[in-house]
Design a protein around this motif. Structure first.
Motif, PDB file in Angstrom:
ATOM      1  N   CYS A 182      -5.619   1.681  -5.064  1.00 53.38           N
ATOM      2  CA  CYS A 182      -5.693   2.307  -3.749  1.00 53.38           C
ATOM      3  C   CYS A 182      -4.643   3.397  -3.610  1.00 53.38           C
ATOM      4  CB  CYS A 182      -5.513   1.268  -2.647  1.00 53.38           C
ATOM      5  SG  CYS A 182      -3.816   0.704  -2.473  1.00 53.38           S
ATOM      6  N   ASN A 183      -3.623   3.392  -4.454  1.00 52.17           N
ATOM      7  CA  ASN A 183      -2.599   4.440  -4.398  1.00 52.17           C
ATOM      8  C   ASN A 183      -3.067   5.708  -5.096  1.00 52.17           C
ATOM      9  OD1 ASN A 183      -1.010   2.484  -3.161  1.00 52.17           O
ATOM     10  ND2 ASN A 183      -0.120   1.816  -5.106  1.00 52.17           N
ATOM     11  N   MET A 208      -5.214  -8.325   4.401  1.00 56.54           N
ATOM     12  CA  MET A 208      -6.031  -7.257   3.811  1.00 56.54           C
ATOM     13  C   MET A 208      -5.165  -6.199   3.136  1.00 56.54           C
ATOM     14  SD  MET A 208      -9.391  -6.574   6.165  1.00 56.54           S
ATOM     15  CE  MET A 208      -8.575  -6.224   7.722  1.00 56.54           C
ATOM     16  N   LEU A 209      -4.052  -5.845   3.762  1.00 59.25           N
ATOM     17  CA  LEU A 209      -3.171  -4.837   3.165  1.00 59.25           C
ATOM     18  C   LEU A 209      -2.542  -5.337   1.870  1.00 59.25           C
ATOM     19  CD1 LEU A 209      -1.451  -3.279   6.315  1.00 59.25           C
ATOM     20  CD2 LEU A 209      -3.272  -2.298   4.907  1.00 59.25           C
ATOM     21  N   ASN A 232       5.583   0.500   8.181  1.00 60.57           N
ATOM     22  CA  ASN A 232       6.133   0.353   6.824  1.00 60.57           C
ATOM     23  C   ASN A 232       5.863   1.584   5.962  1.00 60.57           C
ATOM     24  OD1 ASN A 232       6.954  -2.596   6.968  1.00 60.57           O
ATOM     25  ND2 ASN A 232       4.798  -2.753   7.510  1.00 60.57           N
ATOM     26  N   ALA A 233       5.669   2.730   6.627  1.00 62.93           N
ATOM     27  CA  ALA A 233       5.282   3.942   5.902  1.00 62.93           C
ATOM     28  C   ALA A 233       6.402   4.446   4.999  1.00 62.93           C
ATOM     29  CB  ALA A 233       4.877   5.030   6.890  1.00 62.93           C
ATOM     30  N   CYS A 234       6.026   4.867   3.790  1.00 62.13           N
ATOM     31  CA  CYS A 234       6.990   5.520   2.906  1.00 62.13           C
ATOM     32  C   CYS A 234       7.066   6.994   3.304  1.00 62.13           C
ATOM     33  CB  CYS A 234       6.592   5.349   1.446  1.00 62.13           C
ATOM     34  SG  CYS A 234       4.924   5.897   1.052  1.00 62.13           S
ATOM     35  N   SER A 235       7.996   7.714   2.757  1.00 62.10           N
ATOM     36  CA  SER A 235       8.308   9.067   3.237  1.00 62.10           C
ATOM     37  C   SER A 235       7.139  10.050   3.177  1.00 62.10           C
ATOM     38  CB  SER A 235       9.488   9.644   2.453  1.00 62.10           C
ATOM     39  OG  SER A 235       9.189   9.655   1.061  1.00 62.10           O
ATOM     40  N   LYS A 236       6.300   9.932   2.150  1.00 65.98           N
ATOM     41  CA  LYS A 236       5.196  10.893   1.992  1.00 65.98           C
ATOM     42  C   LYS A 236       3.883  10.415   2.623  1.00 65.98           C
ATOM     43  CE  LYS A 236       6.913  12.875  -2.331  1.00 65.98           C
ATOM     44  NZ  LYS A 236       6.607  13.097  -3.770  1.00 65.98           N
ATOM     45  N   VAL A 250       0.860  -1.183   0.000  1.00 69.80           N
ATOM     46  CA  VAL A 250       0.000   0.000   0.000  1.00 69.80           C
ATOM     47  C   VAL A 250       0.896   1.233   0.000  1.00 69.80           C
ATOM     48  CG1 VAL A 250      -1.744   1.303   1.269  1.00 69.80           C
ATOM     49  CG2 VAL A 250      -1.869  -1.191   1.195  1.00 69.80           C
ATOM     50  N   LYS A 251       0.917   1.939  -1.126  1.00 64.09           N
ATOM     51  CA  LYS A 251       1.785   3.111  -1.259  1.00 64.09           C
ATOM     52  C   LYS A 251       0.990   4.413  -1.269  1.00 64.09           C
ATOM     53  CE  LYS A 251       5.234   0.477  -3.848  1.00 64.09           C
ATOM     54  NZ  LYS A 251       5.810   0.217  -5.186  1.00 64.09           N
TER      55      LYS A 251
END
Length: 258
Positions: A150-151, A233-234, A29-33, A4-5
């Motif tokens: 979803c992105n 789910m993710l 696991n969050a990306c920078s933005k 999920v990005k």
């Protein structure tokens, strides 16, 4: 499997159970933005302590927003607050996870339980989708890419096989939850009609069944741990395309019959 990005994510019912676990896994696991708006009825109450602790670990990733799905003014206020924080790229992913369960049969179901489950499980998500729709449209336009994901812009409604006309009869004796099942069937129809309306805007909309999970709602007899359900789910959410628009899948990516 696709991750999920989505940059801007809003999850309802985020202070416990599946919602809390979803915020936890996404924040780890969050990306920078990426930024997560975690909503709940009472951000300062004792039931939100675990969510507040999570924010302390990831203060730049999570913002807690007060949202009571039963209160239209609360839904509107939450949208105004989130809208002021989103910027020009809108909201990429809305996860309608908040819900309540009530037991009963034709003979025993109380009118109050029928009203409460319908308010929280159907009318609440309807109002939430309506208020956040401008931000989803904004995200879809800002993406500049064709198709659905979803992105880009998506509404994921966390439902249940208890809302399935074909699946519920065989489990009804074990789960005599008529108010819950009827309300979730309504929630499923809401999703299908929302998907029809959002097609032109390329906002993906679908139903996801988390499995029978050991949460306050699912009970101790459940077969799945929240961590396993949410991880599944993710993975599913991250792999969705326009082919899944208006669909009904479970946490393993299998199709659920309506």
């Amino acid at each position: 499997m696709a991750a999920v990005k989505a940059c801007k994510i809003l999850i309802t019912g985020a202070n416990r159970g599946l919602g809390l676990e979803m915020v936890k896994q996404l924040s780890e696991n969050a990306c920078s933005k990426q930024h997560i708006f975690a909503t709940c009825r009472d951000p300062d109450g004792p039931k939100s302590e675990a969510l507040r602790e999570l924010v302390k670990k990831h203060p730049s990733v999570i913002t807690i927003i007060r949202l009571d799905a039963d209160d239209p003014s609360s839904v509107k206020e939450s949208a105004n607050k989130v809208g002021s924080l989103l910027g020009n790229n809108g909201l990429n992913l809305l996860v309608n996870n908040a819900g309540i369960v009530a037991n009963g049969t034709i003979q025993t179901s109380r009118v109050e339980d029928m009203k409460n489950t319908f308010n929280t499980n159907v009318i609440g998500p309807l109002l939430i989708i309506r208020e956040y729709l401008p931000f989803l449209k904004m995200a879809a336009k800002a993406s500049g890419t064709p198709g659905m994901s979803c992105n880009k812009a998506a509404v994921i409604n966390i439902s249940t096989v208890a809302g399935s006309m074909t699946r519920m009869p065989s489990i009804y004796n074990h789960f005599p939850t008529l108010p819950y099942g009827v309300s979730k069937a309504g929630f499923n129809m809401l999703t299908v009609l929302a998907a029809e309306e959002f097609k032109a805007d390329e906002i993906l909309c679908m139903v996801l069944h988390p499995g029978w999970v050991k949460t306050e709602l699912g009970g101790d007899e459940a077969t799945l741990e929240p961590k396993e359900s949410v991880a599944g789910m993710l993975r599913v959410i991250g792999s969705l395309t326009e082919q899944h628009h208006g669909g009904f899948l479970d946490y393993a990516g299998e199709t659920v019959t309506w």
